[in-house]
Design a protein around this motif. Structure first.
Motif, PDB file in Angstrom:
ATOM      1  N   ARG A 294      11.062  46.380  35.840  1.00 30.50           N
ATOM      2  CA  ARG A 294      11.991  46.418  34.717  1.00 30.50           C
ATOM      3  C   ARG A 294      13.131  45.428  34.915  1.00 30.50           C
ATOM      4  NH1 ARG A 294      12.937  52.650  33.113  1.00 30.50           N
ATOM      5  NH2 ARG A 294      15.073  51.865  33.191  1.00 30.50           N
ATOM      6  N   PRO A 295      13.799  45.034  33.819  1.00 27.88           N
ATOM      7  CA  PRO A 295      14.952  44.130  33.968  1.00 27.88           C
ATOM      8  C   PRO A 295      16.040  44.684  34.881  1.00 27.88           C
ATOM      9  CG  PRO A 295      14.255  44.228  31.678  1.00 27.88           C
ATOM     10  CD  PRO A 295      13.458  45.268  32.400  1.00 27.88           C
ATOM     11  N   ASP A 296      16.189  46.022  34.905  1.00 26.69           N
ATOM     12  CA  ASP A 296      17.191  46.644  35.786  1.00 26.69           C
ATOM     13  C   ASP A 296      16.568  47.128  37.085  1.00 26.69           C
ATOM     14  OD1 ASP A 296      15.690  48.738  34.763  1.00 26.69           O
ATOM     15  OD2 ASP A 296      17.407  50.037  34.345  1.00 26.69           O
ATOM     16  N   GLY A 297      15.507  46.476  37.521  1.00 26.12           N
ATOM     17  CA  GLY A 297      14.788  46.921  38.709  1.00 26.12           C
ATOM     18  C   GLY A 297      15.644  47.004  39.956  1.00 26.12           C
ATOM     19  N   ALA A 298      16.682  46.163  40.050  1.00 24.18           N
ATOM     20  CA  ALA A 298      17.550  46.204  41.232  1.00 24.18           C
ATOM     21  C   ALA A 298      18.215  47.562  41.394  1.00 24.18           C
ATOM     22  CB  ALA A 298      18.608  45.110  41.130  1.00 24.18           C
ATOM     23  N   ASN A 299      18.447  48.267  40.293  1.00 25.77           N
ATOM     24  CA  ASN A 299      19.083  49.580  40.362  1.00 25.77           C
ATOM     25  C   ASN A 299      18.247  50.599  41.123  1.00 25.77           C
ATOM     26  OD1 ASN A 299      21.252  48.638  38.932  1.00 25.77           O
ATOM     27  ND2 ASN A 299      20.728  49.671  37.015  1.00 25.77           N
ATOM     28  N   TYR A 300      16.941  50.337  41.264  1.00 24.71           N
ATOM     29  CA  TYR A 300      16.033  51.294  41.888  1.00 24.71           C
ATOM     30  C   TYR A 300      15.687  50.938  43.327  1.00 24.71           C
ATOM     31  CZ  TYR A 300      15.643  52.973  37.153  1.00 24.71           C
ATOM     32  OH  TYR A 300      15.944  53.476  35.909  1.00 24.71           O
ATOM     33  N   VAL A 301      16.374  49.935  43.880  1.00 32.92           N
ATOM     34  CA  VAL A 301      16.120  49.550  45.266  1.00 32.92           C
ATOM     35  C   VAL A 301      16.687  50.621  46.192  1.00 32.92           C
ATOM     36  CG1 VAL A 301      16.721  47.898  47.070  1.00 32.92           C
ATOM     37  CG2 VAL A 301      15.936  47.086  44.837  1.00 32.92           C
ATOM     38  N   CYS A 302      15.810  51.237  46.955  1.00 35.28           N
ATOM     39  CA  CYS A 302      16.166  52.250  47.941  1.00 35.28           C
ATOM     40  C   CYS A 302      15.133  52.151  49.054  1.00 35.28           C
ATOM     41  CB  CYS A 302      16.186  53.652  47.325  1.00 35.28           C
ATOM     42  SG  CYS A 302      14.614  54.164  46.575  1.00 35.28           S
ATOM     43  N   SER A 303      15.435  52.750  50.177  1.00 35.81           N
ATOM     44  CA  SER A 303      14.491  52.707  51.293  1.00 35.81           C
ATOM     45  C   SER A 303      14.305  54.098  51.873  1.00 35.81           C
ATOM     46  CB  SER A 303      14.988  51.758  52.382  1.00 35.81           C
ATOM     47  OG  SER A 303      14.944  50.430  51.924  1.00 35.81           O
ATOM     48  N   PRO A 304      13.044  54.564  51.951  1.00 31.34           N
ATOM     49  CA  PRO A 304      11.835  53.878  51.530  1.00 31.34           C
ATOM     50  C   PRO A 304      11.855  53.593  50.026  1.00 31.34           C
ATOM     51  CG  PRO A 304      11.323  55.826  52.851  1.00 31.34           C
ATOM     52  CD  PRO A 304      12.770  55.896  52.530  1.00 31.34           C
ATOM     53  N   PRO A 305      11.074  52.591  49.589  1.00 25.71           N
ATOM     54  CA  PRO A 305      11.071  52.262  48.162  1.00 25.71           C
ATOM     55  C   PRO A 305      10.288  53.280  47.343  1.00 25.71           C
ATOM     56  CG  PRO A 305       9.485  50.899  49.323  1.00 25.71           C
ATOM     57  CD  PRO A 305      10.207  51.704  50.379  1.00 25.71           C
ATOM     58  N   LEU A 306      10.470  53.210  46.041  1.00 27.44           N
ATOM     59  CA  LEU A 306       9.608  53.985  45.156  1.00 27.44           C
ATOM     60  C   LEU A 306       8.170  53.525  45.355  1.00 27.44           C
ATOM     61  CD1 LEU A 306      11.767  53.897  41.900  1.00 27.44           C
ATOM     62  CD2 LEU A 306      11.803  55.581  43.756  1.00 27.44           C
ATOM     63  N   ARG A 307       7.253  54.435  45.223  1.00 28.16           N
ATOM     64  CA  ARG A 307       5.859  54.178  45.569  1.00 28.16           C
ATOM     65  C   ARG A 307       4.952  54.217  44.334  1.00 28.16           C
ATOM     66  NH1 ARG A 307       6.238  52.044  50.632  1.00 28.16           N
ATOM     67  NH2 ARG A 307       7.404  53.421  52.035  1.00 28.16           N
ATOM     68  N   PRO A 308       3.691  53.774  44.486  1.00 32.80           N
ATOM     69  CA  PRO A 308       2.732  53.898  43.382  1.00 32.80           C
ATOM     70  C   PRO A 308       2.516  55.356  42.982  1.00 32.80           C
ATOM     71  CG  PRO A 308       1.924  52.348  45.030  1.00 32.80           C
ATOM     72  CD  PRO A 308       3.136  53.016  45.624  1.00 32.80           C
ATOM     73  N   ALA A 309       1.999  55.537  41.780  1.00 31.97           N
ATOM     74  CA  ALA A 309       1.801  56.886  41.244  1.00 31.97           C
ATOM     75  C   ALA A 309       0.918  57.738  42.147  1.00 31.97           C
ATOM     76  CB  ALA A 309       1.196  56.791  39.844  1.00 31.97           C
TER      77      ALA A 309
END
Length: 453
Positions: free
Chosen positions: A274-289
């Motif tokens: 998404r255009p605001d993808g930087a807002n979702y940067v966390c570690s561990p990252p979000l994963r596939p479904a």
């Protein structure tokens, strides 16, 4: 005395219709029909669920690093927590390299004291393991810090395998519990270098630390814990492969506690496109479904012990300042306010889980792990009167505009939710009435005992 009448009292054993009396900051009586005295205050809780206060055992308030300082400090973060039904948080005091544990604890006390709207406690993150640090452990337990944190990633924080083993053995001898951030730090560093060269932008973040990076670290941690013959906790588990490593260890008879977070149960890595993808940067990252679905299944089958947030909030501007260099985006998501309502909506309102199971995940299990039970995490005579009255018939939509978290976005923007906090008691005093904050800064430090595993 306050008498709460006609509510559904929720415990991990089930929900029972009844009354509760609160006096002197504690639960004084529970019964089918309590008779208040003329001078008592009475609240009719008809239609409401009465929970022991929720506990979030993984937050990062007032935390700075070389990238940014978190948007939420203890004042704003605990206020948001309270408004979401969380009556106690456990944050991370972090030892500086070359520093002492006692100095770190004193620093975090200064950050929090007198500024908290819910109760608070501290883990101790150990980053510099040596004989001086080892000698401090007993003093930390005496000061009410009975849980510790180790990192297997981040060069400024991580310990090596020998140090990890030694910390596990040393803390277990004293009755403490260690939670571990499981990512292979060398592989993360290599992945970051690789993805930066490809100019991948935000999508380079999840590519730099794929599922195998977590799974390898979880497997290695659990083998080290097996040799040490110590219980251990895996924090913010995000992958199916990591979960499988936990299953193998439990099959060997090891005591392994597992925490996951709402973001890994509700969101997926499509957010990075998404255009605001930087807002979702966390570690561990979000994963596939597929990883999300595996964790949800494990949650429903009782393999996950607690749900915490790893709340570490930044603003959109702080996130965007790195441009295309994903490695400079401050890692973390806001979530302490929305944990309970998001989980209730996804699992209880849909009938996939009952309120008693959610009580275990949000109240009793974290209270036991954190050495607070039965003072907290329980509706029992003598327990602290930290109580959430929940309206299961409420409905709403989560928005950044309507939140208390001190940031300009929420990862759950637009999520339609069922249920919500109506009232909150903190130490027997009204902190939230009819969804309004009426008494901030009632929180106090919780000195904890040994975890109950």
């Amino acid at each position: 005395m306050l008498v709460i009448q006609n509510g559904w009292l929720v415990t991990p054993q089930g929900a029972a219709f009844g009354d509760m009396a609160v006096d002197g900051g504690r639960i004084a009586a529970l019964g089918a029909r309590l008779s208040p005295a003329p001078q008592d205050d009475v609240l009719d809780a008809s239609g409401l669920w009465v929970f022991p206060g929720f506990i979030d055992a993984h937050t990062h308030f007032d935390m700075g690093n070389d990238l940014a300082h978190t948007a939420d400090d203890f004042e704003t973060g605990t206020r948001a927590a309270l408004m979401g039904g969380t009556t106690c948080v456990v944050d991370f005091a972090t030892q500086e390299r070359g520093g002492t544990l006692s100095d770190a604890l004193a620093q975090w006390h200064r950050k929090a004291q007198g500024r908290c709207s819910c109760h608070y406690a501290f883990h101790m993150a150990i980053t510099d393991w040596n004989e001086r640090t080892r000698a401090e452990l007993a003093d930390l337990l005496a000061a009410g810090v009975s849980t510790f944190k180790l990192y297997m990633a981040y060069d400024a924080l991580r310990v090596n395998d020998g140090e990890l083993y030694d910390v596990l053995v040393s803390t277990a001898r004293l009755g403490g519990l260690v939670g571990v951030h499981c990512e292979n730090g060398d592989l993360v560093n290599a992945g970051v270098r690789r993805e930066r060269q490809s100019d991948a932008g935000v999508q380079g973040h999840p590519r730099s630390r794929p599922a195998a990076v977590e799974a390898e670290a979880v497997e290695r941690l659990l083998r080290i814990a097996q040799v040490a013959d110590c219980p251990v906790k895996v924090v913010h588990l995000s992958t199916r492969e990591g979960l499988e490593a936990v299953r193998r260890a439990r099959g060997r008879g090891q005591c392994v506690r597992v925490e996951t977070c709402p973001q890994y149960l509700l969101l997926s890595d499509e957010r990075y496109r998404r255009p605001d993808g930087a807002n979702y940067v966390c570690s561990p990252p979000l994963r596939p479904a597929s990883d999300r679905e595996a964790l949800v299944k494990a949650l429903l089958e009782g393999e996950i012990d607690t749900i915490a947030t790893d709340h570490c909030s930044y603003t959109s501007a702080q996130k965007a300042a790195a441009g295309r260099d994903f490695s400079r985006i401050p890692n973390g998501l806001p979530g302490v306010e929305h944990r309970a309502v998001a989980m209730m909506s996804a699992f209880v309102a849909t009938g996939r889980m009952d309120a008693a199971a959610m009580c275990r995940l949000l109240s009793e299990n974290p209270a036991r792990e954190m050495g607070m039970y039965p003072c907290k995490g329980a509706l029992r005579v003598g327990s602290d009167a930290d109580v959430v009255l929940w309206d299961p018939n409420a409905a709403g939509v989560l928005t950044a505009q309507g939140q208390w978290q001190n940031t300009d976005y929420t990862p759950y923007e637009g999520l339609r939710v069922s249920g919500g906090v109506r009232h909150v008691l903190l130490g027997g005093r009204w902190a939230v009435r009819d969804g309004r904050l009426i008494a901030p800064n009632l929180g106090s430090y919780v000195a904890r005992r040994q975890p109950q595993l």
